[in-house]
Design a protein around this motif. Structure first.
Motif, mmCIF file in Angstrom:
data_model
loop_
_atom_site.group_PDB
_atom_site.id
_atom_site.type_symbol
_atom_site.label_atom_id
_atom_site.label_comp_id
_atom_site.label_asym_id
_atom_site.label_seq_id
_atom_site.Cartn_x
_atom_site.Cartn_y
_atom_site.Cartn_z
ATOM 1 N N GLN A 68 0.581 -1.632 -0.145
ATOM 2 C CA GLN A 68 0.138 0.067 -0.323
ATOM 3 C C GLN A 68 0.930 1.488 0.092
ATOM 4 N N CYS A 71 2.556 -1.582 10.101
ATOM 5 C CA CYS A 71 2.270 -2.442 9.098
ATOM 6 C C CYS A 71 1.812 -3.651 9.136
ATOM 7 N N ASP A 83 5.371 0.963 9.902
ATOM 8 C CA ASP A 83 5.436 1.568 8.481
ATOM 9 C C ASP A 83 5.320 0.527 7.218
ATOM 10 N N GLN A 111 3.495 0.229 4.038
ATOM 11 C CA GLN A 111 2.145 1.022 3.339
ATOM 12 C C GLN A 111 2.813 2.549 3.199
#
Length: 388
Positions: A170, A199, A237, A257
C-alpha cells in the motif's frame, strides 16, 4: 431452531467508520443474517444516530457494549442476538469478544484478533470451553481463486512445494496523514490502539495468513526487518521477512504502507518441483498456473466446469462477472452462519461450511506479530523461532 435468519449485534461500525459498512453489506448478501442491535461508537450520540440510520428500534441501540450484552441477555431466546460482530480498533477486540463468549454469543471479529498474544490465548481457551464459534475476517483467504489454489496444491498439482513469495503493498501512509485527522490512519499508527506492530499487524498478517492458508503449511522461523520510514511515526510502516515453513519450504514476505502509488496490491506466488501458481487481488478472478513442460494456464473463476467444488461453492456469478472484496467477506459470513445454524440444530456442519478463519488462526496471527517484532527490531537475531 426454527428456520430463520441469524440475528447479529455489532460493536463498532458506526456511520463514521469504513470497515463496519463492509461487514454489514457482506453479512446481508446471502440473506442469512439480519442486524438487530448494536453499540456502534464510543460516542453515544454517534451510536444512536448510526443505529437509527440502520432502522433499528431505539431500545436496541446501546451506548456501551457492556450495556448491550447485559440487556440482550434479558431478552427471550427468540429475540436476542445470536452473535456479535466486532469492528473496532485492535485494542478493543478482546473485551467485547470475551464478554460475548461468556454470555453464550458467537463472535465474528476483525483481524488481528486481539491486542496481545496473551489475550488471544485467553479467547482460544474460552472458545474451547464453551464450544461457541469465533470467525476471524482474514478476507483474502475467502476469494474463490484462492480456494481453488489451495485445492490444487492439496491434491499435489505442483508436486513438492519449494518456495513462496507473498507481498502486500500500500502507499497511503507515505506521509503522516494521521496528523490530519478524518481518516483511519490515526489508530493504525498508534501503538496504544493498534498494538506493538503497525504495518505488519495491519496488512502483514494478511500476507502471512494467505501463505499458510493456500499451502497448508505453518511458518516455523522468520528472519525479519521492520522500519518506520516516515519521520516521527512511532510504529512500523514497512517490513519484510524470510520465512521457513514446514517440510523445508522457504518463503519471502513483504508488507509496506509507504510503497508510493500502490493501492491494495496483495499478491502470492507458490512454486513446487512441477509448477507454480500465482494470484493477485487486483485481478481477483484469475489464477495463473505455470508449468515446466507446458504453456502457462489462465484459470478463470465463475460457475464453470474448470474449478473445484469449494471454489464453486464460494462463487455467486458466471465467469466474467467480477467477484471481489465484499463477496469474499460474504463468504466468511455465509460459512460462519451455516456453521452456527447447524450447531443450533444439533447437526454437524458440512466440511465446506467450516472453511473460514477461526480462533486458532487468530492465535497464530498474534504469534506472527510477536515473532516479527522480536526479530525485526533485534539486530543480534538472525532467525527467530515462532513465538508460542
Amino acid at each position: 431452531m426454527k428456520n430463520r435468519k441469524l440475528r447479529m449485534g455489532m460493536v463498532g461500525g458506526g456511520s463514521d467508520a469504513f470497515i463496519g459498512a463492509i461487514h454489514r453489506r457482506a453479512a446481508f448478501m446471502d440473506n442469512q443474517i439480519e442486524l438487530v442491535c448494536g453499540c456502534f461508537s464510543v460516542d453515544p450520540e454517534i451510536s444512536k444516530s448510526s443505529g437509527l440510520s440502520y432502522f433499528l428500534p431505539e431500545d436496541r441501540i446501546y451506548s456501551t457494549y457492556q450495556e448491550m450484552f447485559e440487556h440482550e441477555m434479558t431478552l427471550p431466546e427468540g429475540e436476542r442476538m445470536d452473535f456479535v460482530t466486532i469492528v473496532t480498533p485492535n485494542r478493543w477486540h478482546f473485551e467485547p469478544a470475551m464478554m460475548a463468549l461468556e454470555r453464550g454469543f458467537h463472535v465474528v471479529v476483525d483481524k488481528p484478533m486481539t491486542f496481545s498474544l496473551e489475550e488471544a490465548k485467553q479467547l482460544q481457551k474460552k472458545v474451547e470451553e464453551t464450544g461457541l464459534v469465533l470467525a476471524l475476517t482474514h478476507v483474502y483467504s475467502a476469494y474463490p481463486a484462492v480456494k481453488e489454489a489451495k485445492a490444487r496444491i492439496a491434491r499435489g498439482d505442483l508436486g513438492k512445494l519449494r518456495r513462496v513469495y507473498v507481498e502486500y503493498l500500500q502507499g497511503w501512509l507515505s506521509d503522516r496523514i494521521e496528523l490530519q485527522g478524518g481518516n483511519n490512519a490515526g489508530w493504525r499508527t498508534d501503538p496504544k490502539r493498534s498494538g506493538k506492530a503497525g504495518c505488519i499487524g495491519d496488512i502483514g498478517t494478511h500476507a502471512w495468513h494467505l501463505s499458510e492458508y493456500i499451502t497448508g503449511l505453518k511458518v516455523q522461523e522468520v528472519c525479519a526487518d521492520l522500519n518506520a520510514f516516515v519521520p516521527g511515526r512511532p510504529i512500523d510502516d514497512d517490513g519484510a521477512a524470510f520465512m521457513r515453513y514446514e517440510n523445508g519450504v522457504v518463503g519471502t514476505l513483504t508488507a509496506s504502507q509507504i510503497a508510493a502509488g500502490e493501492e491494495n496490491n496483495i499478491r502470492i506466488r507458490i512454486y513446487g518441483d512441477k509448477g507454480g501458481l500465482e494470484w493477485q487481488q487486483q485481478e481477483p478472478n484469475t489464477l495463473f498456473a505455470k508449468w515446466t513442460d507446458k504453456p502457462t494456464e489462465v484459470i478463470r473463476m465463475g460457475n464453470n466446469g474448470f474449478i473445484g467444488d469449494t471454489a464453486k461453492m464460494n462463487t455467486r456469478t458466471p465467469g466474467g462477472h467480477p467477484e471481489g472484496f465484499i463477496e469474499a467477506f460474504a463468504n466468511i459470513y455465509r460459512n460462519f452462519a451455516h456453521t452456527v445454524m447447524s450447531i443450533k440444530k444439533g447437526e454437524q456442519p458440512c466440511e465446506e461450511c467450516l472453511d473460514f478463519p477461526t480462533v486458532y488462526d487468530g492465535v497464530r496471527g498474534m504469534q506472527f506479530i510477536e515473532t516479527m517484532v522480536e526479530a525485526g527490531y533485534n539486530e543480534n537475531v538472525k532467525w527467530q523461532k515462532w513465538v508460542d
